[in-house]
Design a protein around this motif. Structure first.
Motif, mmCIF file in Angstrom:
data_model
loop_
_atom_site.group_PDB
_atom_site.id
_atom_site.type_symbol
_atom_site.label_atom_id
_atom_site.label_comp_id
_atom_site.label_asym_id
_atom_site.label_seq_id
_atom_site.Cartn_x
_atom_site.Cartn_y
_atom_site.Cartn_z
ATOM 1 N N TRP A 97 46.380 41.573 35.141
ATOM 2 C CA TRP A 97 45.344 42.599 35.210
ATOM 3 C C TRP A 97 45.277 43.125 36.632
ATOM 4 C CZ3 TRP A 97 42.417 44.296 31.035
ATOM 5 C CH2 TRP A 97 42.641 43.607 29.836
ATOM 6 N N LYS A 98 45.153 44.453 36.779
ATOM 7 C CA LYS A 98 45.207 45.055 38.107
ATOM 8 C C LYS A 98 44.101 46.093 38.284
ATOM 9 C CE LYS A 98 50.150 44.340 38.873
ATOM 10 N NZ LYS A 98 51.480 44.963 39.064
ATOM 11 N N ALA A 99 43.718 46.283 39.549
ATOM 12 C CA ALA A 99 42.748 47.326 39.899
ATOM 13 C C ALA A 99 43.093 47.858 41.280
ATOM 14 C CB ALA A 99 41.330 46.775 39.887
ATOM 15 N N ILE A 100 43.055 49.179 41.423
ATOM 16 C CA ILE A 100 43.201 49.822 42.728
ATOM 17 C C ILE A 100 41.802 50.224 43.161
ATOM 18 C CG2 ILE A 100 44.206 51.762 43.984
ATOM 19 C CD1 ILE A 100 46.462 51.746 41.908
ATOM 20 N N VAL A 101 41.307 49.598 44.230
ATOM 21 C CA VAL A 101 39.885 49.720 44.554
ATOM 22 C C VAL A 101 39.664 49.899 46.055
ATOM 23 C CG1 VAL A 101 39.083 48.374 42.579
ATOM 24 C CG2 VAL A 101 39.704 47.199 44.695
ATOM 25 N N THR A 102 38.515 50.465 46.375
ATOM 26 C CA THR A 102 38.015 50.503 47.749
ATOM 27 C C THR A 102 36.886 49.488 47.850
ATOM 28 O OG1 THR A 102 38.589 52.835 48.015
ATOM 29 C CG2 THR A 102 36.960 51.924 49.531
ATOM 30 N N LEU A 103 37.053 48.497 48.726
ATOM 31 C CA LEU A 103 36.070 47.426 48.871
ATOM 32 C C LEU A 103 35.381 47.507 50.226
ATOM 33 C CD1 LEU A 103 38.128 44.417 47.422
ATOM 34 C CD2 LEU A 103 36.379 45.775 46.246
ATOM 35 N N LYS A 104 34.143 47.013 50.267
ATOM 36 C CA LYS A 104 33.405 46.875 51.517
ATOM 37 C C LYS A 104 33.616 45.463 52.057
ATOM 38 C CE LYS A 104 29.806 48.012 49.085
ATOM 39 N NZ LYS A 104 28.433 48.320 48.605
ATOM 40 N N ALA A 105 33.295 45.258 53.314
ATOM 41 C CA ALA A 105 33.332 43.902 53.857
ATOM 42 C C ALA A 105 32.286 43.072 53.124
ATOM 43 C CB ALA A 105 33.058 43.919 55.355
#
Length: 431
Positions: free
Chosen positions: A272-280
Motif C-alpha cells: 500500500w502506498k501514499a504520496i503525501v505532504t507531512l508536517k513535522a
C-alpha cells in the motif's frame, strides 16, 4: 619634458602589446580527435539477489582535441527504437550496479529472463554546437522483472465505478489462493457486476443478493465507500467488506482524529502506498479510520508492531509504503509533480493539480482525468518554480524552464515520463 615622457610611455606600452601578441597561442581543434568505447563484459545476466554488486563498467579513451577541452560525456544505451541516456560528467568510465542497470534495461523494453542485444555509444559534448560520438559496442543483456504481475482478465463494472458501465473495468488481482481474486475499489452509490476482458460476453451478477453469482445475473447494489471484493472463480461466491489503510497523526493533514490520509494498493509490489505532504510530528498506520487495528514502530527500525510507538517524521513530501506481508514500511522523500497554468483549476499561482505515480513503471507520473480550460500549462514540482518543465518545440519532449504548452478545453489524461532523464516526455490524451 612631459611630452617626451608621454612618448616614452607610449612606446613602452606598444612594445609590451607586441610581446604579448607574440606569446598568444592559436587554439585549433584536432579534427581527428576520437574516443574509443569498451565494456567490461559482452554478456551480462542480472540477478535480483545481487542488488548491490557491480554489473557493468563502461570505459572510453580521452580524446586528443589538441588542448584541454573540458569535455563532458553521455552514455547512450539503445535497443530497438528505444534509448536511455545517462550523464557521466567529465569521467572516462562509469560503473553500473545491478539495480541501476536493470532499471535501464527495463526502460529499454527488455523482458525479464530474455537475453537481448543492447548497444552502447559515448556522446562527447564540447559545447551546444560541437560534439561527437564514439564507436558502438553491443552486449547481450538479461534483465530480471522487478515488479509483480497479479493481473487477471476480470474486473468490476457498473454505475458505481469510476468509469461507469462502459469501462474500462476496475481490476481484480490474483491472490495466494488458487481461483480466489481480490479487488480494492472506491465506489459511488450505484450498481456493479463482474465481467471478463472488459466485455459483456461473460459477466456475473447476483440475482438473489445472497453472495452467489449468476451468469448474466442481476446488478449488485452498493453504497458509496472503499471496499475489498473477494471473488471465488471456483465456487462463484463473492464477498464485499469495507476496507482501507491510511496515515493518521499530527504530522498528517487531519491530525490524530482523522479522517486518515488514504493509501492506494500497488499490485506490482503487493503493498500500500501514499504520496503525501507531512508536517513535522508523528504518525501511524491504521485500518478503516479506526484504532481497532493500527501499526507503529516501537524500535524505530522500520518494522511495524500492532499498537506500536508513534513514528516521528520531519516536514516534507514523501512516498510512504506499507508492506503488510512483512510488517515493514518505508518513508522516502520525493518530489511531487503537478500541472499548473491558466488552463488548470487553480491558475498560475497554484497549488498544482498533483500527479500520482504509475506503479507499473519507473519514473512515470499520471493524472487519469483532469478538466482543463482553453489556456496554457506547465509541469513543476512541489508547487514551486524551482524545477519546472515546458515544451519549446511542442513536440512532446520537455525542457527545463521551457515554453508554456497551449491546450484546448476538455478532459484529459496526462502522463509524464522521466524514464529517460535526459529527454523526458509527456502526453496529453483527450478523454
Amino acid at each position: 619634458m612631459k611630452i617626451i615622457l608621454n612618448k616614452i610611455l607610449l612606446l613602452f606600452t606598444a612594445a609590451t602589446l607586441l610581446v604579448s601578441c607574440d606569446k598568444e597561442v592559436l587554439t585549433v581543434l584536432n579534427p581527428n580527435a576520437e574516443t574509443t568505447l569498451s565494456l567490461s563484459s559482452s554478456d551480462v545476466v542480472l540477478d535480483k539477489d545481487a542488488a548491490g554488486q557491480d554489473a557493468l563498467t563502461v570505459s572510453w579513451t580521452d580524446p586528443d582535441f589538441g588542448f584541454d577541452a573540458g569535455a563532458e560525456y553521455k552514455i547512450v544505451f539503445a535497443s530497438g527504437e528505444k534509448s536511455v541516456t545517462v550523464a557521466a560528467g567529465t569521467s572516462l568510465s562509469k560503473v553500473f550496479e545491478t539495480v541501476q542497470l536493470n532499471k535501464i534495461l527495463l526502460n529499454l523494453g527488455l523482458k525479464g529472463g530474455t537475453p537481448t542485444p543492447v548497444s552502447v555509444v559515448i556522446e562527447t559534448v564540447l559545447s551546444a554546437y560541437h560534439g561527437m560520438s564514439s564507436n558502438s559496442v553491443s552486449f547481450t543483456a538479461t534483465a530480471y522483472e522487478d515488479k509483480l504481475d497479479l493481473s487477471t482478465i476480470w474486473g468490476v463494472v457498473g454505475s458505481a465505478t469510476v468509469n461507469g458501465w462502459d469501462g474500462p473495468d476496475m481490476p481484480f488481482y490474483t491472490t495466494s489462493i488458487a481461483d480466489v481474486l481480490v479487488a480494492y475499489v472506491t465506489l459511488n452509490t450505484g450498481e456493479i457486476k463482474f465481467r471478463s476482458n472488459n466485455s459483456w460476453t461473460l459477466n456475473y451478477g447476483d440475482s438473489g443478493l445472497d453472495g452467489n453469482l449468476d451468469e448474466g445475473g442481476d446488478n449488485i447494489p452498493v453504497t458509496a465507500g472503499t471496499y475489498k471484493i473477494t471473488f471465488n472463480l471456483g465456487t462463484l461466491k463473492y464477498t464485499m467488506e469495507t476496507y482501507s489503510w491510511g496515515l493518521v497523526g499530527d504530522a498528517t493533514t487531519n491530525g490524530w482524529d482523522g479522517p486518515d490520509m488514504p493509501m492506494t494498493y500497488d499490485s506490482f509490489s503487493d503493498t500500500w502506498k501514499a504520496i503525501v505532504t507531512l508536517k513535522a510530528g508523528e504518525m501511524k498506520f491504521r485500518f478503516k479510520n479506526d484504532w481497532g487495528l493500527n501499526y507503529g514502530d516501537t524500535g524505530a527500525d522500520g518494522t511495524l508492531e500492532n499498537g506500536g510507538a508513534n513514528i516521528a517524521v520531519t516536514a516534507g513530501n514523501y512516498l510512504v509504503t506499507l508492506d503488510l506481508k512483512n510488517l515493514a514500511y518505508t518513508i522516502t522523500p520525493i518530489n511531487i509533480w503537478g500541472v499548473v497554468g491558466s488552463a488548470t483549476p487553480n491558475g498560475w499561482d497554484g497549488p498544482n493539480v498533483r500527479f500520482t505515480l504509475d506503479f507499473s513503471k519507473d519514473d512515470v507520473w499520471v493524472i487519469n482525468r483532469i478538466a482543463l480550460t482553453a489556456g496554457e500549462i506547465k509541469f513543476r514540482t512541489n508547487d514551486s518554480w524551482d524545477l519546472n518543465y515546458g515544451d519549446n518545440g511542442l513536440n512532446g519532449t520537455l525542457e527545463v524552464g521551457g515554453a508554456n504548452i497551449p491546450v484546448t478545453a476538455g478532459n484529459y489524461k496526462i502522463v509524464l515520463d522521466f524514464s529517460n532523464s535526459s529527454a523526458p516526455t509527456y502526453t496529453l490524451t483527450a478523454l
